[in-house]
Design an enzyme around this catalytic site. Structure first.
Site, PDB file in Angstrom:
ATOM      1  N   LYS A 224       0.840  -1.196   0.000  1.00 28.18           N
ATOM      2  CA  LYS A 224       0.000   0.000   0.000  1.00 28.18           C
ATOM      3  C   LYS A 224       0.877   1.248   0.000  1.00 28.18           C
ATOM      4  O   LYS A 224       2.008   1.200   0.478  1.00 28.18           O
ATOM      5  CB  LYS A 224      -0.836   0.028   1.286  1.00 28.18           C
TER       6      LYS A 224
ATOM      7  N   ARG B 262     -10.386 -11.262   2.013  1.00 29.65           N
ATOM      8  CA  ARG B 262     -11.280 -12.273   1.439  1.00 29.65           C
ATOM      9  C   ARG B 262     -10.650 -13.665   1.491  1.00 29.65           C
ATOM     10  O   ARG B 262     -11.349 -14.661   1.531  1.00 29.65           O
ATOM     11  CB  ARG B 262     -11.654 -11.875   0.002  1.00 29.65           C
TER      12      ARG B 262
HETATM   13  N1  BES Z   1      -8.039  -3.631   4.488  1.00 36.32           N
HETATM   14  C1  BES Z   1      -8.198  -3.223   3.138  1.00 36.32           C
HETATM   15  C2  BES Z   1      -9.478  -2.430   2.914  1.00 36.32           C
HETATM   16  C3  BES Z   1      -9.533  -1.070   3.569  1.00 36.32           C
HETATM   17  C4  BES Z   1      -9.083   0.038   2.883  1.00 36.32           C
HETATM   18  C5  BES Z   1     -10.104  -0.912   4.810  1.00 36.32           C
HETATM   19  C6  BES Z   1      -9.168   1.273   3.477  1.00 36.32           C
HETATM   20  C7  BES Z   1     -10.188   0.324   5.401  1.00 36.32           C
HETATM   21  C8  BES Z   1      -9.725   1.429   4.715  1.00 36.32           C
HETATM   22  C9  BES Z   1      -8.261  -4.454   2.237  1.00 36.32           C
HETATM   23  O1  BES Z   1      -7.476  -5.511   2.623  1.00 36.32           O
HETATM   24  C10 BES Z   1      -7.771  -4.026   0.897  1.00 36.32           C
HETATM   25  O2  BES Z   1      -6.634  -3.668   0.797  1.00 36.32           O
HETATM   26  N2  BES Z   1      -8.639  -4.082  -0.107  1.00 36.32           N
HETATM   27  C11 BES Z   1      -8.295  -3.693  -1.424  1.00 36.32           C
HETATM   28  C12 BES Z   1      -8.832  -4.721  -2.384  1.00 36.32           C
HETATM   29  C13 BES Z   1      -8.348  -4.544  -3.796  1.00 36.32           C
HETATM   30  C14 BES Z   1      -6.876  -4.861  -3.877  1.00 36.32           C
HETATM   31  C15 BES Z   1      -9.138  -5.444  -4.714  1.00 36.32           C
HETATM   32  C16 BES Z   1      -8.942  -2.355  -1.699  1.00 36.32           C
HETATM   33  O3  BES Z   1     -10.075  -2.141  -1.293  1.00 36.32           O
HETATM   34  O4  BES Z   1      -8.288  -1.498  -2.272  1.00 36.32           O
HETATM   35 MN    MN Z   2      -5.498  -5.354   1.964  1.00 35.19          MN
END
Ligand code: BES
Ligand code: MN
Ligand code: ZN
Length: 497
Positions: A276, A350
């Site tokens: 990230k 997931r």
């Molecule tokens: N934990 C994150 C989602 C999240 C983002 C929660 C911001 C709270 C605030 C999750 O694991 C994630 O990174 N999801 C990705 C999925 C994508 C790679 C398909 C997302 O939502 O960007």
């Molecule tokens: Mn994630």
């Protein structure tokens, strides 16, 4: 917090502050207000005429040493328009007064709700106070670690003795919900160096002993024996080992099928090799909010002595990049046997939920609800104001929506169409874990659906509601714990689907 209940006239309460909840008014018609106006030598009339206090939501006014009253002061808390009065009006008003020094610098107080006789108003008032006054001091030292709020006894005063028992039950229920939500806030705010999977498991075991439910923890070897390949693929990059935490609260006969709750427990989500960006990455310490909500809900079920069997599943791991981490493109095999092409290691939630949802089948559940900070897109869909929900059973969805109405933890249902299911198919494995940005809150749910058993299922994505950036009446700045009251309410009103 000591809670007391008394029937009588609120003017007899002595040695503290009295909080008067007042709906918006332009003339004094309320009998108690009229009396108060008289004994306080027209203070209410003065406040009203000056426009200082008319009962609008968010307004607070203090009357000092009201003659005829034994209390040191009366704090008026505005509830807003009478015709729009609901439980959340009390939650908000109590949340607002929870920040008033005249209340919190004195050990005792009385809450007077006027002629409001609905149980949920009393429940909401204590929730609002306890949620609004929440402060995390654990990581401060010296002066900063001292709690300034000394209020430790609230007496609910009602005019009618016959409702006393009902009021007590409602207030106790509200106290439990709020305390459990504050527990979620503490866990979600605790940074990852103080809350690894092992430490979260230790907390769960301690809470289980205290509140009388069972807690079993699968370590990395047991997780491997269970063939939870999706969970293991996320844990691979981390030095801290994963834990799979199983909570069981028995409130009904042994043979009664349980309701299973599943919560995402990523104690820190760096994104893994699909790293990230740095900005705001620290918020990912709260990527275990779903698991904390499940833990808090099982604690609440035990404290409320609900007559249901409830199982909580918390797959718990860090998501870290390293030489041993899963790499984009790797293909893994889930507990269920389905193969998954890991397109993006940041779509890890997931994966761990997939194995947990599959494991849930072992309990032959009447229903399964999973809750997770799953997708950033949840925020794009609903903003900060609600959580997207999806599922496979309209009756179960209705339960969740009813609970949302009762608790003001808003939800909105999104569809899982076949097109989204198609989106999650891999060209070389059974599934892939990411279709990228389009509809990603929904495609995440469409992915999860592959792992559910033969049970009614609901999925709650709390990624949009887990952090409060500014601060609202009963939601201080920081982690909100939103989702806890929702699930507790679902369980409290549970009947066979
Ligand atoms: N934990 C994150 C989602 C999240 C983002 C929660 C911001 C709270 C605030 C999750 O694991 C994630 O990174 N999801 C990705 C999925 C994508 C790679 C398909 C997302 O939502 O960007
Ligand atoms: Mn994630
Ligand atoms: Zn995550």
């Amino acid at each position: 917090m000591k809670l007391k209940y008394s029937a009588g006239h609120v003017s007899e309460f002595r040695g503290g502050s009295v909080v008067f909840f007042v709906a918006q008014y332009d003339r004094i018609t309320d009998r108690q207000l009229k009396e108060l106006d008289e004994v306080s030598l027209g203070a209410i009339t003065t406040l009203l005429e000056s426009g200082e206090f008319t009962g609008k939501m968010g307004e607070v006014a203090t009357i000092y040493r009201p003659g005829g009253y034994q209390a040191d002061r009366i704090i008026l808390a505005g509830l807003g328009e009478r015709k729009r009065l609901d439980a959340d009006s009390y939650r908000k008003a109590a949340g607002t007064v929870s920040g008033v020094k005249g209340l919190t610098l004195i050990p005792r107080a009385a809450f007077y709700l006027g002629r409001a006789e609905k149980d949920e108003f009393f429940q909401a008032a204590i929730e609002g106070y306890l949620l609004g006054s929440f402060k995390l001091l654990e990581f401060k030292t010296g002066e900063g670690a001292v709690r300034k709020n000394v209020l430790d006894e609230i007496t609910f005063v009602v005019g009618n003795k016959r409702i006393l028992n009902r009021v007590q039950k409602a207030v106790e229920r509200g106290r439990i919900a709020a305390e459990c939500q504050n527990l979620v806030r503490v866990l979600a705010s605790t940074p990852s160096n103080y809350l690894t999977p092992r430490l979260l498991a230790a907390q769960a075991q301690k809470l289980a002993r205290t509140h009388g439910f069972s807690c079993r923890v699968l370590d990395e070897k047991a997780i491997a024996r269970e063939k939870m390949g999706a969970l293991m693929s996320v844990a691979r990059g981390a030095t801290e080992p994963p834990r799979f935490i199983i909570l069981e609260y028995r409130g009904a006969a042994k043979g009664r099928k349980p309701i299973v709750l599943v919560g995402k427990g990523v104690t820190f989500d760096t994104g893994g090799i699909s790293l990230k960006p740095g900005t705001d990455m620290h918020f990912m310490k709260s990527d275990m909010t779903g698991a904390a909500i499940v833990l808090g809900t099982v604690v609440a079920a035990a404290r409320l002595k609900l007559r249901q069997n409830v199982v909580g599943l918390m797959p718990t791991t860090e998501n870290m990049p390293s030489g041993t981490a899963t790499k984009p493109g790797d293909i893994i095999t889930s507990r269920k046997g389905l193969t998954i092409e890991v397109i993006n290691t940041d779509a890890e939630g997931r994966l761990i939920l997939a194995d947990a949802l599959d494991y849930a089948s072992e309990f032959k559940p009447q229903a399964v609800i999973d809750i997770a900070t799953l997708t950033g897109a949840a925020l794009v869909v609903l903003g900060y104001h609600g959580a997207p929900i999806m599922g496979n059973n309209p009756r179960l969805m209705k339960r969740v929506k009813d609970a949302a109405d009762a608790t003001s933890e808003k939800v909105w249902e999104l569809p899982i169409w076949d097109e989204y299911r198609e989106n999650m198919k891999s060209s070389i494995a059974d599934l892939h874990n990411s279709y990228g940005r389009p509809g990603s809150t929904i495609t995440a749910a469409a992915f999860l659906e592959n792992f559910i058993g033969d049970y009614p299922w609901a999925h709650v994505d709390v990624a949009s509601v887990d952090v409060e950036r500014a601060g609202r009446p009963y939601v201080p700045k920081g982690m909100t714990g939103v989702g806890l009251r929702l699930l507790v309410d679902v369980l409290y009103n549970w009947k066979a689907l």
